[in-house]
Design an enzyme around this catalytic site. Sequence first.
Site, short mmCIF file in Angstrom:
data_model
loop_
_atom_site.label_atom_id
_atom_site.label_comp_id
_atom_site.label_asym_id
_atom_site.label_seq_id
_atom_site.Cartn_x
_atom_site.Cartn_y
_atom_site.Cartn_z
N LYS A 9 0.82 -1.21 0.00
CA LYS A 9 0.00 0.00 0.00
C LYS A 9 0.86 1.27 0.00
CE LYS A 9 -3.94 -2.29 2.29
NZ LYS A 9 -4.93 -2.19 3.39
N TYR A 49 -12.27 -2.41 -3.63
CA TYR A 49 -12.73 -2.59 -2.25
C TYR A 49 -14.26 -2.48 -2.14
CZ TYR A 49 -8.22 -2.74 0.25
OH TYR A 49 -6.99 -3.11 0.77
N PHE A 57 -15.38 3.54 6.94
CA PHE A 57 -14.05 3.94 6.51
C PHE A 57 -13.83 3.83 5.00
CE2 PHE A 57 -13.88 -0.54 7.90
CZ PHE A 57 -13.43 -1.14 6.74
N ARG A 85 -1.64 -14.23 4.66
CA ARG A 85 -2.32 -13.49 5.74
C ARG A 85 -1.60 -13.67 7.08
NH1 ARG A 85 -7.01 -10.91 4.25
NH2 ARG A 85 -7.77 -10.88 6.39
N THR A 91 -5.17 -6.97 10.92
CA THR A 91 -5.49 -5.69 10.25
C THR A 91 -4.97 -4.50 11.05
OG1 THR A 91 -7.52 -6.75 9.48
CG2 THR A 91 -7.39 -4.36 9.22
N ARG A 102 2.70 -6.21 9.32
CA ARG A 102 1.97 -5.09 9.93
C ARG A 102 2.54 -4.73 11.30
NH1 ARG A 102 -3.87 -7.13 7.65
NH2 ARG A 102 -4.01 -5.74 5.85
N ASN A 112 -2.07 0.33 6.72
CA ASN A 112 -1.48 -0.89 7.27
C ASN A 112 -0.61 -1.68 6.29
OD1 ASN A 112 -3.54 -1.88 5.75
ND2 ASN A 112 -4.62 -2.90 7.40
N HIS A 115 -2.14 -5.42 1.56
CA HIS A 115 -3.42 -6.09 1.37
C HIS A 115 -3.13 -7.52 0.96
CE1 HIS A 115 -7.30 -7.34 -0.29
NE2 HIS A 115 -6.58 -7.82 -1.29
N GLU A 126 -9.44 -10.95 -7.73
CA GLU A 126 -8.52 -9.82 -7.51
C GLU A 126 -7.31 -9.89 -8.45
OE1 GLU A 126 -9.68 -8.98 -2.83
OE2 GLU A 126 -7.65 -9.65 -3.31
P1 ATP Z 1 -6.95 -6.12 3.40
O1 ATP Z 1 -8.32 -6.42 2.83
O2 ATP Z 1 -6.45 -4.75 3.00
O3 ATP Z 1 -5.98 -7.21 3.16
P2 ATP Z 1 -7.88 -6.99 5.95
O4 ATP Z 1 -8.51 -8.11 5.21
O5 ATP Z 1 -6.97 -7.32 7.09
O6 ATP Z 1 -7.08 -6.04 4.99
P3 ATP Z 1 -10.46 -5.69 5.94
O7 ATP Z 1 -11.42 -5.86 7.05
O8 ATP Z 1 -10.69 -6.42 4.66
O9 ATP Z 1 -9.00 -6.01 6.51
O10 ATP Z 1 -10.35 -4.12 5.65
C1 ATP Z 1 -9.78 -3.66 4.43
C2 ATP Z 1 -8.90 -2.47 4.72
O11 ATP Z 1 -9.71 -1.39 5.17
C3 ATP Z 1 -7.89 -2.68 5.86
O12 ATP Z 1 -6.71 -3.30 5.44
C4 ATP Z 1 -7.62 -1.24 6.26
O13 ATP Z 1 -6.70 -0.60 5.36
C5 ATP Z 1 -8.99 -0.61 6.10
N1 ATP Z 1 -9.69 -0.64 7.39
C6 ATP Z 1 -10.24 -1.71 8.01
N2 ATP Z 1 -10.81 -1.39 9.18
C7 ATP Z 1 -10.61 -0.05 9.33
C8 ATP Z 1 -10.94 0.91 10.33
N3 ATP Z 1 -11.60 0.55 11.43
N4 ATP Z 1 -10.57 2.19 10.12
C9 ATP Z 1 -9.91 2.58 9.01
N5 ATP Z 1 -9.56 1.72 8.01
C10 ATP Z 1 -9.90 0.43 8.17
MG MG Z 2 -9.73 -7.86 3.45
#
Ligand code: ATP
Ligand code: MG
Length: 137
Positions: A9, A49, A57, A85, A91, A102, A112, A115, A126
């Site tokens: 990212k 997304y 968010f 993962r 996350t 992370r 973070n 992805h 994807e």
């Molecule tokens: P990713 O999909 O990016 O691999 P993830 O699967 O761990 O991450 P998701 O729940 O899919 O997490 O959320 C997607 C992305 O949205 C997160 O990686 C983060 O960048 C953002 N995100 C998630 N929760 C929050 C939050 N509470 N506040 C701000 N941004 C958030």
């Molecule tokens: Mg995710």
Amino acid sequence: VERTLSIIKPDATKRNLTGRINAKFEDAGLRIVAQKRIQLTPEQAGVFYAVHKERPFYGELCEFMASGPVVVQVLEGEGAVARNREVMGATNPKDAAPGTIRAEFAESVGENSVHGSDAPETAAVEIAYFFSGLELV
Ligand code: ATP
Ligand code: MG
């Protein structure tokens, strides 16, 4: 062998962490089989997304993903989705296990650093969003 879609990212590309993050993948047995640096528009990030459209968010996330270059990549290995993962960590970097990407590099729950696809089915969708068949060998 399984494949997964990874994105380094903007917070991480800005801090020049691509190589250190890639070393974590390779140390975990993941092979980088495709990789390119691109600049997303907020709209393109929004499509990627789209599952998070209703989350509070979402807007912030799309702006962040378009705030600088990202490195999109395809990682290959046994159980690549789950293994990636694991290497990424939780996350929220505060909850991420020591040694994970992370835990070491992420700035916040939003910014973070990486992805990773959450299932083999999502990985296929994807990967196709960013890479053509000709780019994948
Ligand atoms: P990713 O999909 O990016 O691999 P993830 O699967 O761990 O991450 P998701 O729940 O899919 O997490 O959320 C997607 C992305 O949205 C997160 O990686 C983060 O960048 C953002 N995100 C998630 N929760 C929050 C939050 N509470 N506040 C701000 N941004 C958030
Ligand atoms: Mg995710």
